[in-house]
Design a protein around this motif. Structure first.
Motif, mmCIF file in Angstrom:
data_model
loop_
_atom_site.group_PDB
_atom_site.id
_atom_site.type_symbol
_atom_site.label_atom_id
_atom_site.label_comp_id
_atom_site.label_asym_id
_atom_site.label_seq_id
_atom_site.Cartn_x
_atom_site.Cartn_y
_atom_site.Cartn_z
ATOM 1 N N UNK A 76 -67.447 8.785 -11.916
ATOM 2 C CA UNK A 76 -66.925 8.509 -13.259
ATOM 3 C C UNK A 76 -65.500 7.972 -13.212
ATOM 4 N N UNK A 77 -65.221 7.012 -14.116
ATOM 5 C CA UNK A 77 -63.845 6.568 -14.343
ATOM 6 C C UNK A 77 -63.140 7.695 -15.080
ATOM 7 N N UNK A 78 -62.015 8.168 -14.532
ATOM 8 C CA UNK A 78 -61.280 9.247 -15.184
ATOM 9 C C UNK A 78 -59.881 8.825 -15.615
ATOM 10 N N UNK A 79 -59.475 7.585 -15.287
ATOM 11 C CA UNK A 79 -58.155 7.139 -15.709
ATOM 12 C C UNK A 79 -57.640 5.996 -14.883
ATOM 13 N N UNK A 80 -56.308 5.863 -14.877
ATOM 14 C CA UNK A 80 -55.671 4.839 -14.059
ATOM 15 C C UNK A 80 -54.367 5.351 -13.499
ATOM 16 N N UNK A 81 -53.909 4.677 -12.460
ATOM 17 C CA UNK A 81 -52.581 4.885 -11.900
ATOM 18 C C UNK A 81 -52.187 3.607 -11.174
ATOM 19 N N UNK A 82 -50.923 3.472 -10.906
ATOM 20 C CA UNK A 82 -50.444 2.322 -10.156
ATOM 21 C C UNK A 82 -49.111 1.839 -10.674
ATOM 22 N N UNK A 83 -48.845 0.568 -10.412
ATOM 23 C CA UNK A 83 -47.538 -0.016 -10.694
ATOM 24 C C UNK A 83 -47.621 -1.047 -11.819
ATOM 25 N N UNK A 84 -46.577 -1.075 -12.633
ATOM 26 C CA UNK A 84 -46.523 -2.000 -13.757
ATOM 27 C C UNK A 84 -45.080 -2.482 -13.945
ATOM 28 N N UNK A 85 -44.955 -3.633 -14.567
ATOM 29 C CA UNK A 85 -43.650 -4.191 -14.910
ATOM 30 C C UNK A 85 -43.205 -3.558 -16.225
ATOM 31 N N UNK A 86 -42.102 -2.786 -16.250
ATOM 32 C CA UNK A 86 -41.691 -2.096 -17.472
ATOM 33 C C UNK A 86 -40.844 -2.977 -18.393
ATOM 34 N N UNK A 87 -41.382 -4.110 -18.769
ATOM 35 C CA UNK A 87 -40.642 -5.061 -19.594
ATOM 36 C C UNK A 87 -40.238 -4.520 -20.955
ATOM 37 N N UNK A 88 -40.920 -3.469 -21.432
ATOM 38 C CA UNK A 88 -40.569 -2.871 -22.718
ATOM 39 C C UNK A 88 -39.228 -2.153 -22.662
ATOM 40 N N UNK A 89 -38.710 -1.888 -21.443
ATOM 41 C CA UNK A 89 -37.451 -1.167 -21.274
ATOM 42 C C UNK A 89 -36.531 -1.961 -20.348
ATOM 43 N N UNK A 90 -35.912 -3.029 -20.881
ATOM 44 C CA UNK A 90 -35.114 -3.936 -20.041
ATOM 45 C C UNK A 90 -34.006 -3.257 -19.242
ATOM 46 N N UNK A 91 -33.510 -2.126 -19.712
ATOM 47 C CA UNK A 91 -32.395 -1.480 -19.017
ATOM 48 C C UNK A 91 -32.764 -0.965 -17.623
ATOM 49 N N UNK A 92 -34.053 -0.831 -17.304
ATOM 50 C CA UNK A 92 -34.426 -0.363 -15.961
ATOM 51 C C UNK A 92 -34.844 -1.507 -15.037
ATOM 52 N N UNK A 93 -34.936 -2.710 -15.569
ATOM 53 C CA UNK A 93 -35.352 -3.848 -14.746
ATOM 54 C C UNK A 93 -34.255 -4.187 -13.738
ATOM 55 N N UNK A 94 -34.616 -4.605 -12.542
ATOM 56 C CA UNK A 94 -35.903 -5.116 -12.086
ATOM 57 C C UNK A 94 -36.818 -4.066 -11.455
ATOM 58 N N UNK A 95 -36.610 -2.786 -11.761
ATOM 59 C CA UNK A 95 -37.468 -1.743 -11.204
ATOM 60 C C UNK A 95 -38.922 -1.976 -11.578
ATOM 61 N N UNK A 96 -39.805 -1.400 -10.794
ATOM 62 C CA UNK A 96 -41.236 -1.384 -11.067
ATOM 63 C C UNK A 96 -41.579 0.040 -11.478
ATOM 64 N N UNK A 97 -42.439 0.173 -12.481
ATOM 65 C CA UNK A 97 -42.825 1.495 -12.973
ATOM 66 C C UNK A 97 -44.106 1.966 -12.303
ATOM 67 N N UNK A 98 -44.138 3.233 -11.940
ATOM 68 C CA UNK A 98 -45.404 3.858 -11.559
ATOM 69 C C UNK A 98 -45.828 4.731 -12.732
ATOM 70 N N UNK A 99 -47.109 4.614 -13.095
ATOM 71 C CA UNK A 99 -47.596 5.367 -14.237
ATOM 72 C C UNK A 99 -49.040 5.783 -14.063
ATOM 73 N N UNK A 100 -49.542 6.496 -15.058
ATOM 74 C CA UNK A 100 -50.901 7.029 -15.009
ATOM 75 C C UNK A 100 -51.333 7.391 -16.419
#
Length: 175
Positions: A76-100
């Motif tokens: 079964x698919x239970x969710x997601x995880x991985x890396x994303x570009x956090x463009x919604x929060x410019x103050x942390x760029x150029x960091x990459x976000x890990x989320x789930x």
């Protein structure tokens, strides 16, 4: 582009398929799951399909993205995880976000921590991403605990400009 697959003891992190649309839409329609995502509103099946398309585009355009997370025993698919570009929060760029994001029935079983750790190791060791942040809305203590389990440290408290909710940013310390 064929996405990498990562296996852990209980999980398979993989690319998205058309079979994932319905279970992912169900996850996004759950008010408890979505409580701390953006403005807290649930998403429609069309929104979920657009999200999956965006996840797939990220892999093609950036070379990283969000994995579908499958529980190996049930398939079964239970969710997601991985890396994303956090463009919604410019103050942390150029960091990459890990989320789930995980389905409510999968909560409390350590799946999010297991998957996020595997994705983090993959991002650092295989993709060479070292400037990594994770972001949670105030009140989402489960996500904060996962960030701490990953060895991330508090970076700042700020507002999510897209919804004006308070968030905290955690950062992977330099290796």
């Amino acid at each position: 582009m064929r996405l990498p697959q990562i296996t852990t003891e209980r999980l398979l992190l993989r690319g998205w398929t058309s079979d994932d649309h319905a279970p992912f839409a169900a996850i996004c329609a759950d008010p408890d799951v979505m409580r701390y995502i953006g403005n807290g509103q649930t998403r429609s099946p069309e929104d979920a399909a657009r999200n999956i398309a965006a996840f797939q585009r990220s892999w093609a355009e950036r070379g990283y993205g969000l994995f579908a997370v499958e529980e190996k025993q049930s398939g079964e698919l239970i969710g997601f995880t991985g890396h994303a570009w956090p463009g919604f929060l410019p103050e942390v760029l150029p960091s990459v976000e890990i989320g789930w994001r995980f389905s409510k029935p999968s909560w409390g079983k350590g799946y999010a921590s297991e998957a996020a750790k595997a994705a983090l190791v993959f991002g650092v060791n295989e993709l060479g991403i070292t400037d990594i942040v994770s972001i949670y809305q105030i009140g989402n203590e489960a996500s904060r605990r996962i960030m701490q389990k990953l060895g991330m440290i508090f970076d700042r408290r700020t507002l999510d400009p897209s919804c004006r909710r308070e968030i905290e940013v955690y950062r992977l310390p330099p290796q």
